[in-house]
Motif scaffolding. Sequence first.
Motif, PDB file in Angstrom:
ATOM      1  N   HIS A  65       0.835  -1.193   0.000  1.00 36.78           N
ATOM      2  CA  HIS A  65       0.000   0.000   0.000  1.00 36.78           C
ATOM      3  C   HIS A  65       0.873   1.247   0.000  1.00 36.78           C
ATOM      4  O   HIS A  65       1.916   1.288   0.663  1.00 36.78           O
ATOM      5  CB  HIS A  65      -0.910   0.002   1.227  1.00 36.78           C
ATOM      6  CG  HIS A  65      -1.784  -1.204   1.297  1.00 36.78           C
ATOM      7  ND1 HIS A  65      -2.938  -1.329   0.562  1.00 36.78           N
ATOM      8  CD2 HIS A  65      -1.650  -2.364   1.989  1.00 36.78           C
ATOM      9  CE1 HIS A  65      -3.484  -2.512   0.802  1.00 36.78           C
ATOM     10  NE2 HIS A  65      -2.723  -3.149   1.668  1.00 36.78           N
ATOM     11  N   LYS A  66       0.449   2.250  -0.727  1.00 35.06           N
ATOM     12  CA  LYS A  66       1.159   3.517  -0.775  1.00 35.06           C
ATOM     13  C   LYS A  66       1.346   4.033   0.651  1.00 35.06           C
ATOM     14  O   LYS A  66       0.424   4.011   1.457  1.00 35.06           O
ATOM     15  CB  LYS A  66       0.365   4.523  -1.617  1.00 35.06           C
ATOM     16  CG  LYS A  66       1.100   5.782  -1.899  1.00 35.06           C
ATOM     17  CD  LYS A  66       0.301   6.661  -2.841  1.00 35.06           C
ATOM     18  CE  LYS A  66       1.008   7.967  -3.052  1.00 35.06           C
ATOM     19  NZ  LYS A  66       0.276   8.842  -3.966  1.00 35.06           N
ATOM     20  N   HIS A 117      15.845   0.723   3.718  1.00 33.04           N
ATOM     21  CA  HIS A 117      14.577   1.041   4.364  1.00 33.04           C
ATOM     22  C   HIS A 117      13.866   2.056   3.474  1.00 33.04           C
ATOM     23  O   HIS A 117      14.439   3.093   3.129  1.00 33.04           O
ATOM     24  CB  HIS A 117      14.812   1.580   5.767  1.00 33.04           C
ATOM     25  CG  HIS A 117      15.595   0.609   6.609  1.00 33.04           C
ATOM     26  ND1 HIS A 117      15.017  -0.527   7.141  1.00 33.04           N
ATOM     27  CD2 HIS A 117      16.889   0.570   6.965  1.00 33.04           C
ATOM     28  CE1 HIS A 117      15.936  -1.207   7.799  1.00 33.04           C
ATOM     29  NE2 HIS A 117      17.088  -0.558   7.703  1.00 33.04           N
ATOM     30  N   SER A 118      12.655   1.732   3.092  1.00 25.11           N
ATOM     31  CA  SER A 118      11.966   2.500   2.062  1.00 25.11           C
ATOM     32  C   SER A 118      10.501   2.699   2.395  1.00 25.11           C
ATOM     33  O   SER A 118       9.956   2.050   3.283  1.00 25.11           O
ATOM     34  CB  SER A 118      12.056   1.751   0.722  1.00 25.11           C
ATOM     35  OG  SER A 118      13.376   1.386   0.439  1.00 25.11           O
ATOM     36  N   THR A 119       9.877   3.569   1.626  1.00 21.90           N
ATOM     37  CA  THR A 119       8.445   3.804   1.709  1.00 21.90           C
ATOM     38  C   THR A 119       7.855   3.574   0.327  1.00 21.90           C
ATOM     39  O   THR A 119       8.379   4.092  -0.668  1.00 21.90           O
ATOM     40  CB  THR A 119       8.152   5.246   2.167  1.00 21.90           C
ATOM     41  OG1 THR A 119       8.789   5.463   3.428  1.00 21.90           O
ATOM     42  CG2 THR A 119       6.659   5.494   2.299  1.00 21.90           C
ATOM     43  N   VAL A 120       6.780   2.824   0.251  1.00 20.46           N
ATOM     44  CA  VAL A 120       6.107   2.575  -1.024  1.00 20.46           C
ATOM     45  C   VAL A 120       5.483   3.889  -1.492  1.00 20.46           C
ATOM     46  O   VAL A 120       4.717   4.511  -0.761  1.00 20.46           O
ATOM     47  CB  VAL A 120       5.027   1.480  -0.869  1.00 20.46           C
ATOM     48  CG1 VAL A 120       4.261   1.289  -2.173  1.00 20.46           C
ATOM     49  CG2 VAL A 120       5.647   0.186  -0.390  1.00 20.46           C
ATOM     50  N   VAL A 121       5.816   4.311  -2.716  1.00 25.94           N
ATOM     51  CA  VAL A 121       5.272   5.563  -3.243  1.00 25.94           C
ATOM     52  C   VAL A 121       4.318   5.351  -4.411  1.00 25.94           C
ATOM     53  O   VAL A 121       3.609   6.274  -4.803  1.00 25.94           O
ATOM     54  CB  VAL A 121       6.379   6.560  -3.651  1.00 25.94           C
ATOM     55  CG1 VAL A 121       7.205   6.987  -2.453  1.00 25.94           C
ATOM     56  CG2 VAL A 121       7.266   5.983  -4.734  1.00 25.94           C
ATOM     57  N   TRP A 122       4.299   4.139  -4.969  1.00 23.49           N
ATOM     58  CA  TRP A 122       3.418   3.867  -6.095  1.00 23.49           C
ATOM     59  C   TRP A 122       3.102   2.386  -6.121  1.00 23.49           C
ATOM     60  O   TRP A 122       3.966   1.552  -5.899  1.00 23.49           O
ATOM     61  CB  TRP A 122       4.134   4.269  -7.392  1.00 23.49           C
ATOM     62  CG  TRP A 122       3.308   4.118  -8.622  1.00 23.49           C
ATOM     63  CD1 TRP A 122       2.384   5.008  -9.108  1.00 23.49           C
ATOM     64  CD2 TRP A 122       3.322   3.021  -9.544  1.00 23.49           C
ATOM     65  NE1 TRP A 122       1.835   4.516 -10.270  1.00 23.49           N
ATOM     66  CE2 TRP A 122       2.400   3.304 -10.560  1.00 23.49           C
ATOM     67  CE3 TRP A 122       4.021   1.822  -9.607  1.00 23.49           C
ATOM     68  CZ2 TRP A 122       2.147   2.439 -11.618  1.00 23.49           C
ATOM     69  CZ3 TRP A 122       3.780   0.965 -10.664  1.00 23.49           C
ATOM     70  CH2 TRP A 122       2.859   1.284 -11.650  1.00 23.49           C
ATOM     71  N   VAL A 123       1.834   2.070  -6.369  1.00 21.05           N
ATOM     72  CA  VAL A 123       1.395   0.682  -6.476  1.00 21.05           C
ATOM     73  C   VAL A 123       0.467   0.584  -7.683  1.00 21.05           C
ATOM     74  O   VAL A 123      -0.447   1.406  -7.832  1.00 21.05           O
ATOM     75  CB  VAL A 123       0.628   0.231  -5.207  1.00 21.05           C
ATOM     76  CG1 VAL A 123       0.105  -1.182  -5.365  1.00 21.05           C
ATOM     77  CG2 VAL A 123       1.520   0.337  -3.979  1.00 21.05           C
ATOM     78  N   ARG A 124       0.714  -0.414  -8.526  1.00 23.56           N
ATOM     79  CA  ARG A 124      -0.178  -0.642  -9.662  1.00 23.56           C
ATOM     80  C   ARG A 124      -1.447  -1.290  -9.138  1.00 23.56           C
ATOM     81  O   ARG A 124      -1.401  -2.293  -8.439  1.00 23.56           O
ATOM     82  CB  ARG A 124       0.475  -1.552 -10.689  1.00 23.56           C
ATOM     83  CG  ARG A 124      -0.447  -1.807 -11.884  1.00 23.56           C
ATOM     84  CD  ARG A 124       0.175  -2.735 -12.861  1.00 23.56           C
ATOM     85  NE  ARG A 124       1.263  -2.047 -13.537  1.00 23.56           N
ATOM     86  CZ  ARG A 124       2.015  -2.593 -14.455  1.00 23.56           C
ATOM     87  NH1 ARG A 124       1.840  -3.847 -14.803  1.00 23.56           N
ATOM     88  NH2 ARG A 124       2.987  -1.910 -15.028  1.00 23.56           N
TER      89      ARG A 124
END
Length: 79
Positions: free
Chosen positions: A53-54, A69-76
């Motif tokens: 999830h974004k 360590h990352s953050t989701v910024v785009w999801v198809r």
Amino acid sequence: MPDNPRSRSNQRGNLRKAVLWSGTLATTKGAVDCRIINISTSGAKVRASAELHKGEHVTLAIRNLGEFHSTVVWVREGH
């Protein structure tokens, strides 16, 4: 028209390198194997079977490169 190294679909601040690497994506629900499709100094396009999830915080582990360590910024949608 001169060649532009950044295409319309790649108008980010950093150029992306196409790769096909295996990795592990750790989420709050556990870890899943993933495929890294492209990568840059500011992010990566990853395919995974987990529902993401974004805004979700994840850790991407890539062999010989480390953990990111990352953050989701785009999801198809639908994937």
